[in-house]
Design a protein around this motif. Structure first.
Motif, PDB file in Angstrom:
ATOM      1  N   VAL A  34      56.020 -27.279 -11.820  1.00 43.07           N
ATOM      2  CA  VAL A  34      54.633 -26.906 -12.128  1.00 43.07           C
ATOM      3  C   VAL A  34      53.689 -27.773 -11.299  1.00 43.07           C
ATOM      4  O   VAL A  34      52.727 -27.279 -10.713  1.00 43.07           O
ATOM      5  N   ALA A  35      53.981 -29.063 -11.216  1.00 46.53           N
ATOM      6  CA  ALA A  35      53.144 -29.986 -10.449  1.00 46.53           C
ATOM      7  C   ALA A  35      53.088 -29.602  -8.972  1.00 46.53           C
ATOM      8  O   ALA A  35      52.063 -29.775  -8.315  1.00 46.53           O
ATOM      9  N   GLY A  40      47.394 -30.589  -9.897  1.00 46.16           N
ATOM     10  CA  GLY A  40      47.797 -31.683 -10.771  1.00 46.16           C
ATOM     11  C   GLY A  40      47.968 -31.202 -12.198  1.00 46.16           C
ATOM     12  O   GLY A  40      47.326 -30.242 -12.616  1.00 46.16           O
ATOM     13  N   VAL A  41      48.852 -31.875 -12.935  1.00 49.76           N
ATOM     14  CA  VAL A  41      49.042 -31.586 -14.350  1.00 49.76           C
ATOM     15  C   VAL A  41      48.300 -32.673 -15.116  1.00 49.76           C
ATOM     16  O   VAL A  41      48.565 -33.854 -14.938  1.00 49.76           O
ATOM     17  N   ALA A  81      39.622 -27.359 -13.840  1.00 51.59           N
ATOM     18  CA  ALA A  81      40.634 -27.425 -14.899  1.00 51.59           C
ATOM     19  C   ALA A  81      40.950 -26.023 -15.410  1.00 51.59           C
ATOM     20  O   ALA A  81      40.054 -25.183 -15.543  1.00 51.59           O
ATOM     21  N   HIS A  82      42.229 -25.777 -15.689  1.00 52.39           N
ATOM     22  CA  HIS A  82      42.669 -24.479 -16.201  1.00 52.39           C
ATOM     23  C   HIS A  82      43.655 -24.708 -17.341  1.00 52.39           C
ATOM     24  O   HIS A  82      44.594 -25.488 -17.203  1.00 52.39           O
ATOM     25  N   GLU A  83      43.423 -24.054 -18.460  1.00 55.54           N
ATOM     26  CA  GLU A  83      44.335 -24.128 -19.605  1.00 55.54           C
ATOM     27  C   GLU A  83      45.354 -23.002 -19.468  1.00 55.54           C
ATOM     28  O   GLU A  83      44.989 -21.830 -19.487  1.00 55.54           O
ATOM     29  N   CYS A  84      46.605 -23.342 -19.290  1.00 51.16           N
ATOM     30  CA  CYS A  84      47.680 -22.350 -19.124  1.00 51.16           C
ATOM     31  C   CYS A  84      48.408 -22.215 -20.462  1.00 51.16           C
ATOM     32  O   CYS A  84      49.069 -23.146 -20.905  1.00 51.16           O
TER      33      CYS A  84
END
Length: 174
Positions: A34-35, A40-41, A81-84
């Motif tokens: 994912v990173a 970035g996570v 920023a994104h909330e998955c």
């Protein structure tokens, strides 16, 4: 309630017989793929998993997970920023027969050589599939105004009069 680490692997048949539920986290350091897919996570992934047997006596792994990541806007090249958030339902793949018996709602998941499911990889796959194909801010938040974007015809100064490459074929026809 304190969040615990989700186990790396689990035997889905045994977990389904015990009707186990896991509520916990997957650390950022374990979300390597994912990173690589994002800028970035930002935090640990929150994961909720349930194991059960359905009416057909199939093992069912259902769950939901969420993580916050940084993506690069493809319109303005700024990071946002994104909330998955993802939801999923799986059944283990044992043979061709299990593939035919599985309802459409279930995705199939492969077992490792010990007959276990890698939960970290399973959740990580779902996050990667849940990422937007083209990452962009909302238009209100983006620094590039969509009315300034150009689509369609090219300006005349860019378009030059080029000779037709098929003009030579007309001479051959005669």
């Amino acid at each position: 309630m304190q969040k615990v680490k989700i186990p790396r692997t689990v035997d889905p048949a045994k977990a389904a017989q015990k009707r186990l539920d896991y509520n916990g986290i997957i650390q950022v350091s374990l979300l390597k793929r994912v990173a690589e897919s994002v800028e970035g996570v930002k935090r640990d992934a929150e994961v909720s998993l349930s194991f059960e047997l359905d009416e057909q006596r199939l093992v069912v792994i259902s769950g939901k997970a969420n993580v916050e990541v940084d993506l690069e806007c493809q319109r303005c090249n700024e990071v946002f920023a994104h909330e998955c958030e993802v939801q999923f339902t799986y059944t283990p793949y044992y043979s061709e027969k299990s593939e035919q018996d599985a309802p459409e709602e279930y995705d199939l998941v492969d077992l490792n050589e010990y007959g276990e499911v890698d939960l970290i990889q399973l959740v990580e796959d779902e996050f990667i599939l849940g990422l937007p194909q083209v990452a962009m801010h909302d238009e209100a938040d983006c620094s590039v105004d969509s009315s300034n974007l150009v689509f369609g015809d090219l300006p005349e100064e860019i378009v030059e009069e080029k000779p037709n490459p098929f003009e030579v074929l007309k001479n051959l026809k005669r």
